[in-house]
Design a protein around this motif. Sequence first.
Motif, mmCIF file in Angstrom:
data_model
loop_
_atom_site.group_PDB
_atom_site.id
_atom_site.type_symbol
_atom_site.label_atom_id
_atom_site.label_comp_id
_atom_site.label_asym_id
_atom_site.label_seq_id
_atom_site.Cartn_x
_atom_site.Cartn_y
_atom_site.Cartn_z
ATOM 1 N N UNK A 91 0.833 -1.200 0.000
ATOM 2 C CA UNK A 91 0.000 0.000 0.000
ATOM 3 C C UNK A 91 0.872 1.256 0.000
ATOM 4 N N UNK A 92 0.557 2.197 -0.889
ATOM 5 C CA UNK A 92 1.354 3.421 -0.998
ATOM 6 C C UNK A 92 0.642 4.647 -0.434
ATOM 7 N N UNK A 93 -0.689 4.638 -0.439
ATOM 8 C CA UNK A 93 -1.431 5.781 0.102
ATOM 9 C C UNK A 93 -2.718 5.291 0.770
ATOM 10 N N UNK A 94 -3.340 6.188 1.532
ATOM 11 C CA UNK A 94 -4.515 5.823 2.333
ATOM 12 C C UNK A 94 -5.792 6.491 1.840
ATOM 13 N N UNK A 95 -5.817 6.812 0.560
ATOM 14 C CA UNK A 95 -6.935 7.553 -0.030
ATOM 15 C C UNK A 95 -8.286 6.897 0.242
ATOM 16 N N UNK A 96 -8.365 5.583 0.158
ATOM 17 C CA UNK A 96 -9.639 4.878 0.319
ATOM 18 C C UNK A 96 -9.770 4.200 1.680
ATOM 19 N N UNK A 97 -9.085 4.700 2.683
ATOM 20 C CA UNK A 97 -9.107 4.043 3.990
ATOM 21 C C UNK A 97 -10.501 4.029 4.606
ATOM 22 N N UNK A 98 -11.202 5.161 4.570
ATOM 23 C CA UNK A 98 -12.531 5.223 5.187
ATOM 24 C C UNK A 98 -13.493 4.232 4.540
ATOM 25 N N UNK A 99 -13.467 4.141 3.234
ATOM 26 C CA UNK A 99 -14.368 3.209 2.544
ATOM 27 C C UNK A 99 -14.001 1.760 2.874
ATOM 28 N N UNK A 100 -12.714 1.500 2.983
ATOM 29 C CA UNK A 100 -12.262 0.154 3.312
ATOM 30 C C UNK A 100 -12.741 -0.244 4.702
ATOM 31 N N UNK A 101 -12.597 0.651 5.648
ATOM 32 C CA UNK A 101 -13.060 0.391 7.017
ATOM 33 C C UNK A 101 -14.569 0.161 7.033
ATOM 34 N N UNK A 102 -15.303 0.995 6.315
ATOM 35 C CA UNK A 102 -16.764 0.883 6.272
ATOM 36 C C UNK A 102 -17.227 -0.398 5.581
ATOM 37 N N UNK A 105 -16.107 -3.381 8.453
ATOM 38 C CA UNK A 105 -16.508 -3.345 9.859
ATOM 39 C C UNK A 105 -17.965 -2.955 10.044
ATOM 40 N N UNK A 106 -18.622 -3.630 10.961
ATOM 41 C CA UNK A 106 -20.021 -3.324 11.271
ATOM 42 C C UNK A 106 -20.142 -1.960 11.939
ATOM 43 N N UNK A 107 -19.111 -1.582 12.698
ATOM 44 C CA UNK A 107 -19.084 -0.289 13.379
ATOM 45 C C UNK A 107 -17.794 0.450 13.015
ATOM 46 N N UNK A 108 -17.718 0.975 11.803
ATOM 47 C CA UNK A 108 -16.479 1.602 11.328
ATOM 48 C C UNK A 108 -16.008 2.777 12.188
ATOM 49 N N UNK A 109 -16.935 3.488 12.798
ATOM 50 C CA UNK A 109 -16.550 4.642 13.626
ATOM 51 C C UNK A 109 -15.894 4.216 14.931
ATOM 52 N N UNK A 110 -15.968 2.921 15.239
ATOM 53 C CA UNK A 110 -15.389 2.409 16.480
ATOM 54 C C UNK A 110 -14.035 1.739 16.264
ATOM 55 N N UNK A 111 -13.455 1.895 15.101
ATOM 56 C CA UNK A 111 -12.140 1.302 14.845
ATOM 57 C C UNK A 111 -11.135 1.812 15.879
ATOM 58 N N UNK A 112 -10.531 0.891 16.610
ATOM 59 C CA UNK A 112 -9.629 1.266 17.701
ATOM 60 C C UNK A 112 -8.196 0.801 17.488
ATOM 61 N N UNK A 113 -7.986 -0.180 16.611
ATOM 62 C CA UNK A 113 -6.662 -0.792 16.432
ATOM 63 C C UNK A 113 -6.426 -0.974 14.931
ATOM 64 N N UNK A 114 -5.388 -0.347 14.425
ATOM 65 C CA UNK A 114 -5.115 -0.378 12.985
ATOM 66 C C UNK A 114 -3.635 -0.665 12.736
ATOM 67 N N UNK A 115 -3.386 -1.699 11.974
ATOM 68 C CA UNK A 115 -2.009 -2.088 11.648
ATOM 69 C C UNK A 115 -1.748 -1.847 10.165
ATOM 70 N N UNK A 116 -0.910 -0.865 9.883
ATOM 71 C CA UNK A 116 -0.513 -0.528 8.510
ATOM 72 C C UNK A 116 0.990 -0.726 8.326
ATOM 73 N N UNK A 117 1.596 -1.497 9.185
ATOM 74 C CA UNK A 117 3.047 -1.684 9.140
ATOM 75 C C UNK A 117 3.493 -2.455 7.898
ATOM 76 N N UNK A 118 4.755 -2.258 7.548
ATOM 77 C CA UNK A 118 5.380 -2.953 6.435
ATOM 78 C C UNK A 118 4.615 -2.808 5.113
ATOM 79 N N UNK A 119 4.364 -1.551 4.758
ATOM 80 C CA UNK A 119 3.825 -1.212 3.450
ATOM 81 C C UNK A 119 4.786 -0.230 2.789
#
Length: 219
Positions: A91-102, A105-119
Motif C-alpha cells: 500500500x502506498x497511500x490511504x486515499x480509500x481508507x474510510x471506505x475500506x473500514x466501512x 466493519x459493522x461499526x467503522x466509527x469504532x475502529x480502535x486498532x489499525x495495523x498498517x506496518x510494512x507497506x
Amino acid sequence: MGTDSAIPDEFRSSLRLSKCVKMKRDFQHARVSEPFTGMTMYGAPVDLSFKHISSLADAWTEEPTSGLRPLKRNSEMKYQSHSLRLNNNNITDLHDLQKTVSDFLAEPLQLAWLDLSFNQITHIEHVLCELRELRVLYLHGNSIFILSEVDRLGVLPHLHTITLHGNVIEANKAYRNRVINALPRLKTMDFSAVTRQEQVMAKIWHHSNNHSRRKETLQ
C-alpha cells in the motif's frame, strides 16, 4: 565500557534502519498467527495482511484470513470487530481508507486498532485523523519521511500506542522528542514505554526549539 559507546551517532540511525529492513524481510516469510499484544480488548482482527494489496481498493474483494479466534458478522455480513490488519502489503497511500473500514466493519466509527506496518506508505495522511476512536496505530516499516506530519495525529483523543520505527523519519535526531510532544497521551512508542522523564524532556525540547526559531526570525 560497552561497544555501543564507540559507535558514532551518525551510524546508529543507519544501524537501526538496517535492523528494521531485516525485520521487514523476515516478516514477508512468516505469517503472524495472532496480533501483537494489546489486541484482546478490541476483539479478533479483520486480517487483510499478506494479500499483495497495492491500493486499498484492492482489499475490497479480498476475504480476511481466518485466525485462531473466529470473526462474527452482522446481518449485513460485516465483521463485528474494532481492529483491522492491513500490514505486509504494498500500500502506498490511504486515499480509500474510510471506505475500506466501512466495507469490512459493522461499526467503522469504532475502529480502535489499525495495523498498517510494512507497506510503502510515504505520508501520514489526514484520513487517519478521522478515526476518532483509534487507540493503537502501527506504521513501522514504511517510507514516511516528513517528521512534522506526526503532529496531525495529535487530534486523536484516545491514541496511546504508535509505532513509526523503520521509517526515514527515525533518522532525525529529534524523532522521539517530536513524536512524544505531538502525542501527549502516548503510553507506548515503537513497542517501548514512554516514561515520565521522556515526556518532560520532550516538552523541554519543544520549548527550546520554539525559542531557537523565534530567535532566528528576529535576526
